[in-house]
Design a protein around this motif. Sequence first.
Motif, PDB file in Angstrom:
ATOM      1  N   UNK A   1     -44.791  15.226 -17.665  1.00 46.23           N
ATOM      2  CA  UNK A   1     -45.402  15.797 -16.470  1.00 46.23           C
ATOM      3  C   UNK A   1     -45.361  17.316 -16.549  1.00 46.23           C
ATOM      4  N   UNK A   2     -46.458  17.925 -16.153  1.00 47.43           N
ATOM      5  CA  UNK A   2     -46.548  19.374 -16.087  1.00 47.43           C
ATOM      6  C   UNK A   2     -47.163  19.749 -14.752  1.00 47.43           C
ATOM      7  N   UNK A   3     -46.430  20.537 -13.971  1.00 46.96           N
ATOM      8  CA  UNK A   3     -46.922  20.976 -12.671  1.00 46.96           C
ATOM      9  C   UNK A   3     -47.135  22.481 -12.689  1.00 46.96           C
TER      10      UNK A   3
ATOM     11  N   UNK B   1     -48.038  29.087 -11.777  1.00 44.91           N
ATOM     12  CA  UNK B   1     -46.985  29.121 -12.785  1.00 44.91           C
ATOM     13  C   UNK B   1     -46.720  27.715 -13.288  1.00 44.91           C
ATOM     14  N   UNK B   2     -47.042  27.461 -14.555  1.00 39.66           N
ATOM     15  CA  UNK B   2     -46.906  26.134 -15.128  1.00 39.66           C
ATOM     16  C   UNK B   2     -45.463  25.884 -15.550  1.00 39.66           C
ATOM     17  N   UNK B   3     -44.981  24.641 -15.366  1.00 38.79           N
ATOM     18  CA  UNK B   3     -43.611  24.299 -15.725  1.00 38.79           C
ATOM     19  C   UNK B   3     -43.500  22.817 -16.068  1.00 38.79           C
ATOM     20  N   UNK B   4     -42.599  22.511 -17.007  1.00 35.62           N
ATOM     21  CA  UNK B   4     -42.246  21.126 -17.319  1.00 35.62           C
ATOM     22  C   UNK B   4     -40.774  20.859 -17.056  1.00 35.62           C
TER      23      UNK B   4
ATOM     24  N   UNK C   1     -38.345  15.838 -20.297  1.00 33.73           N
ATOM     25  CA  UNK C   1     -39.801  15.889 -20.350  1.00 33.73           C
ATOM     26  C   UNK C   1     -40.351  14.475 -20.509  1.00 33.73           C
ATOM     27  N   UNK C   2     -40.632  13.869 -19.364  1.00 33.78           N
ATOM     28  CA  UNK C   2     -41.140  12.501 -19.333  1.00 33.78           C
ATOM     29  C   UNK C   2     -41.964  12.311 -18.070  1.00 33.78           C
ATOM     30  N   UNK C   3     -42.385  11.063 -17.812  1.00 28.59           N
ATOM     31  CA  UNK C   3     -43.089  10.719 -16.586  1.00 28.59           C
ATOM     32  C   UNK C   3     -42.127   9.987 -15.651  1.00 28.59           C
ATOM     33  N   UNK C   4     -42.104  10.373 -14.389  1.00 28.61           N
ATOM     34  CA  UNK C   4     -41.191   9.802 -13.403  1.00 28.61           C
ATOM     35  C   UNK C   4     -41.962   8.886 -12.453  1.00 28.61           C
TER      36      UNK C   4
ATOM     37  N   UNK D   1     -30.687  10.146 -21.687  1.00 29.46           N
ATOM     38  CA  UNK D   1     -32.110   9.928 -21.942  1.00 29.46           C
ATOM     39  C   UNK D   1     -32.337   9.767 -23.435  1.00 29.46           C
ATOM     40  N   UNK D   2     -33.151   8.786 -23.793  1.00 34.04           N
ATOM     41  CA  UNK D   2     -33.654   8.646 -25.154  1.00 34.04           C
ATOM     42  C   UNK D   2     -35.164   8.838 -25.094  1.00 34.04           C
ATOM     43  N   UNK D   3     -35.661   9.778 -25.896  1.00 26.94           N
ATOM     44  CA  UNK D   3     -37.090  10.085 -25.845  1.00 26.94           C
ATOM     45  C   UNK D   3     -37.643  10.220 -27.256  1.00 26.94           C
ATOM     46  N   UNK D   4     -38.862   9.714 -27.420  1.00 24.10           N
ATOM     47  CA  UNK D   4     -39.577   9.852 -28.687  1.00 24.10           C
ATOM     48  C   UNK D   4     -41.057  10.028 -28.385  1.00 24.10           C
ATOM     49  N   UNK D   5     -41.686  10.923 -29.132  1.00 25.53           N
ATOM     50  CA  UNK D   5     -43.141  10.978 -29.054  1.00 25.53           C
ATOM     51  C   UNK D   5     -43.701  11.535 -30.357  1.00 25.53           C
TER      52      UNK D   5
END
Length: 333
Positions: free
Chosen positions: A114-116, A121-124, A137-140, A317-321
């Motif tokens: 997600x990026x707002x 001012x953009x932020x992740x 850095x994921x989707x909630x 958290x475990x994250x892969x992309x």
Amino acid sequence: MKTSIISRISLGAMSTVLAVAGAAPAFAQTQDKPTELGGVTVTDTAIDDQEAETSYKVSRSIGATRTDTALVDVPQSVTVVPVKQIADQAANSIGDAIRYVPGVFSSQGEGNRETLSFRGNSTTGDFFVDGVRDDIQTYRDLYNIDRLEVFKGPNAMIFGRGGVGGLINRVTKVADSRQHIAGRLEAGSFDHYRGQIDIGAPASEVLSLRLTGVYQNSGSYRDGVDYERWGLNPTATLALGPDTTVSVGYEHFEDNRVADRGVSSYLGQPLRTRRGQFFGDPGNSPTWTDTDAGTLFIEHRFSETVSIRNRTRYAEYDKFYRNVFAGAVNTTT
């Protein structure tokens, strides 16, 4: 004759005015002395504790100043999106829920986060849950959310480091000694299926339990793009006397999807292509996140005006992309 009639009417009117004017002082003298009313002291508030569930209006927030303060007294721009509005919009993500929040919009985030943008001012990373930083850095998902609090402007005094544009805080649902029985089923185009539950009740005079959960499996109008997510969040609250409350919770959430980076551009505009065209390789563009988080909240009220709160959160958290995406446009063809 007309002149005579007009003269008589004028004289009559003047007589009436003089008579009323002469009687006014006598009328005033006959009035009783005005009654003096006693003072009134307001010691409570008309704010409803469950207003986020029943209306679009939320009148106070703890996250804004770390105290239970009415929003009208908070020296900052704060927009609250309550759970009723989230349900009415059928919003399943933060990007959906902030659609009508002024000054904030959602960006693509490379298809894996997600990026707002707050006031340009953009932020992740400016994401919080119950006032605690949650900047993975994921989707909630919003299945266990009571409301979203959107703070616009710098927030270093309360939330520490972060972007200058603002931040978003998710306030989760917890066991609260009330009965909750709710659910939602969704089905839509491109093989979209989703179900979520919210069940809670007091187990005894001192213990209350609550469970929220979600499962979603969806396709996309884009070729080769799909995603699946599921989560469970049980909570328990103990009332250790009239002034002490202890709440514990645990969440497990998984999100698996294909990272879709959108349509390539050429000469400042998106390429004219068919709607379902995927640029890159969907089979080699997976992204997934596994979340395990535990929360402990303790509150003790010393008096009506003094209380102490502590919230401890541990999350793993475990994250892969991996993204395979198109590069420069080949202008020779």
